[in-house]
Scaffold this motif. Structure first.
Motif, PDB file in Angstrom:
ATOM      1  N   LYS A  40     -13.203   4.322  -3.621  1.00  0.00           N
ATOM      2  CA  LYS A  40     -12.523   5.134  -2.605  1.00  0.00           C
ATOM      3  C   LYS A  40     -11.350   4.367  -2.012  1.00  0.00           C
ATOM      4  O   LYS A  40     -10.249   4.906  -1.861  1.00  0.00           O
ATOM      5  N   GLN A  41     -11.577   3.107  -1.694  1.00  0.00           N
ATOM      6  CA  GLN A  41     -10.526   2.267  -1.119  1.00  0.00           C
ATOM      7  C   GLN A  41      -9.357   2.132  -2.094  1.00  0.00           C
ATOM      8  O   GLN A  41      -8.199   2.227  -1.705  1.00  0.00           O
ATOM      9  N   LYS A  42      -9.693   1.912  -3.367  1.00  0.00           N
ATOM     10  CA  LYS A  42      -8.645   1.776  -4.386  1.00  0.00           C
ATOM     11  C   LYS A  42      -7.864   3.085  -4.516  1.00  0.00           C
ATOM     12  O   LYS A  42      -6.631   3.080  -4.580  1.00  0.00           O
ATOM     13  N   LEU A  43      -8.565   4.203  -4.533  1.00  0.00           N
ATOM     14  CA  LEU A  43      -7.898   5.502  -4.660  1.00  0.00           C
ATOM     15  C   LEU A  43      -7.008   5.788  -3.446  1.00  0.00           C
ATOM     16  O   LEU A  43      -5.886   6.291  -3.598  1.00  0.00           O
ATOM     17  N   GLN A  44      -7.490   5.438  -2.260  1.00  0.00           N
ATOM     18  CA  GLN A  44      -6.676   5.643  -1.065  1.00  0.00           C
ATOM     19  C   GLN A  44      -5.420   4.785  -1.117  1.00  0.00           C
ATOM     20  O   GLN A  44      -4.337   5.232  -0.731  1.00  0.00           O
ATOM     21  N   ASN A  45      -5.554   3.581  -1.627  1.00  0.00           N
ATOM     22  CA  ASN A  45      -4.392   2.703  -1.773  1.00  0.00           C
ATOM     23  C   ASN A  45      -3.420   3.286  -2.803  1.00  0.00           C
ATOM     24  O   ASN A  45      -2.199   3.292  -2.584  1.00  0.00           O
ATOM     25  N   ASP A  46      -3.960   3.773  -3.913  1.00  0.00           N
ATOM     26  CA  ASP A  46      -3.116   4.403  -4.935  1.00  0.00           C
ATOM     27  C   ASP A  46      -2.386   5.616  -4.367  1.00  0.00           C
ATOM     28  O   ASP A  46      -1.196   5.818  -4.633  1.00  0.00           O
ATOM     29  N   ILE A  47      -3.100   6.413  -3.583  1.00  0.00           N
ATOM     30  CA  ILE A  47      -2.483   7.597  -2.963  1.00  0.00           C
ATOM     31  C   ILE A  47      -1.355   7.169  -2.033  1.00  0.00           C
ATOM     32  O   ILE A  47      -0.277   7.771  -2.022  1.00  0.00           O
ATOM     33  N   ARG A  48      -1.586   6.122  -1.239  1.00  0.00           N
ATOM     34  CA  ARG A  48      -0.555   5.634  -0.320  1.00  0.00           C
ATOM     35  C   ARG A  48       0.679   5.187  -1.102  1.00  0.00           C
ATOM     36  O   ARG A  48       1.803   5.557  -0.776  1.00  0.00           O
ATOM     37  N   ILE A  49       0.453   4.409  -2.172  1.00  0.00           N
ATOM     38  CA  ILE A  49       1.564   3.923  -2.999  1.00  0.00           C
ATOM     39  C   ILE A  49       2.311   5.099  -3.629  1.00  0.00           C
ATOM     40  O   ILE A  49       3.546   5.155  -3.601  1.00  0.00           O
ATOM     41  N   LEU A  50       1.567   6.059  -4.184  1.00  0.00           N
ATOM     42  CA  LEU A  50       2.194   7.216  -4.820  1.00  0.00           C
ATOM     43  C   LEU A  50       2.924   8.082  -3.798  1.00  0.00           C
ATOM     44  O   LEU A  50       4.002   8.619  -4.088  1.00  0.00           O
ATOM     45  N   THR A  51       2.371   8.202  -2.605  1.00  0.00           N
ATOM     46  CA  THR A  51       3.036   8.980  -1.554  1.00  0.00           C
ATOM     47  C   THR A  51       4.362   8.330  -1.170  1.00  0.00           C
ATOM     48  O   THR A  51       5.370   9.022  -0.987  1.00  0.00           O
ATOM     49  N   GLU A  52       4.361   6.999  -1.063  1.00  0.00           N
ATOM     50  CA  GLU A  52       5.606   6.283  -0.759  1.00  0.00           C
ATOM     51  C   GLU A  52       6.617   6.475  -1.878  1.00  0.00           C
ATOM     52  O   GLU A  52       7.802   6.719  -1.621  1.00  0.00           O
ATOM     53  N   ARG A  53       6.164   6.365  -3.115  1.00  0.00           N
ATOM     54  CA  ARG A  53       7.072   6.558  -4.261  1.00  0.00           C
ATOM     55  C   ARG A  53       7.624   7.971  -4.275  1.00  0.00           C
ATOM     56  O   ARG A  53       8.815   8.199  -4.536  1.00  0.00           O
ATOM     57  N   LEU A  54       6.757   8.956  -3.994  1.00  0.00           N
ATOM     58  CA  LEU A  54       7.189  10.352  -3.963  1.00  0.00           C
ATOM     59  C   LEU A  54       8.252  10.557  -2.892  1.00  0.00           C
ATOM     60  O   LEU A  54       9.261  11.228  -3.133  1.00  0.00           O
ATOM     61  N   ALA A  55       8.053   9.963  -1.732  1.00  0.00           N
ATOM     62  CA  ALA A  55       9.026  10.093  -0.649  1.00  0.00           C
ATOM     63  C   ALA A  55      10.372   9.491  -1.066  1.00  0.00           C
ATOM     64  O   ALA A  55      11.430  10.086  -0.818  1.00  0.00           O
ATOM     65  N   LYS A  56      10.338   8.328  -1.728  1.00  0.00           N
ATOM     66  CA  LYS A  56      11.580   7.685  -2.181  1.00  0.00           C
ATOM     67  C   LYS A  56      12.272   8.531  -3.240  1.00  0.00           C
ATOM     68  O   LYS A  56      13.494   8.687  -3.221  1.00  0.00           O
ATOM     69  N   VAL A  57      11.499   9.076  -4.172  1.00  0.00           N
ATOM     70  CA  VAL A  57      12.081   9.917  -5.226  1.00  0.00           C
ATOM     71  C   VAL A  57      12.680  11.187  -4.612  1.00  0.00           C
ATOM     72  O   VAL A  57      13.788  11.598  -4.984  1.00  0.00           O
TER      73      VAL A  57
END
Length: 117
Positions: A40-57
């Motif tokens: 769960k912790q890893k997935l939440q971290n992945d979601i945070r990273i992907l959300t940041e990338r999505l915002a930048k894109v």
């Protein structure tokens, strides 16, 4: 009395065995919970990273689309101005041809007029 003691000992042994089984199941369940918490912790971290990338894109796309729209606007304005230049050139050419024709006709009339005199 020894028969009752033996029965009590048997119950006690079975009770200890059941408690040990329950403790084993609890430990196994605890291990699964820990693994899932880690996942769960890893997935939440992945979601945070992907959300940041999505915002930048999205931000980059927005800027690029705005730039493209400016290019489109500039191209349209330039093409419009160029078409006006072409129309003006055509008009100028037509006027020049008419004037040249008119001057030739006047020149021909003058030449004919002086030849008649």
């Amino acid at each position: 009395m020894s028969q009752q003691g033996a029965a009590l000992q048997s119950y006690n042994n079975e009770l200890v065995k059941c408690i040990n089984d329950l403790c084993g199941k609890r430990d196994e369940l605890h291990k699964q919970i820990m693994q899932e918490e880690e996942e769960k912790q890893k997935l939440q971290n992945d979601i945070r990273i992907l959300t940041e990338r999505l915002a930048k894109v999205n931000e980059s796309l927005s800027k690029k689309m705005a730039s493209r729209n400016e290019f489109d606007k500039t191209i349209a304005e330039t093409e419009g101005a160029y078409m006006k230049i072409l129309e003006s050139s055509q008009t100028l050419l037509n006027v020049l041809k008419r004037e040249s024709q008119s001057l030739r006709e006047k020149s021909t009339v003058k030449s004919s007029g002086t030849a008649m005199s």
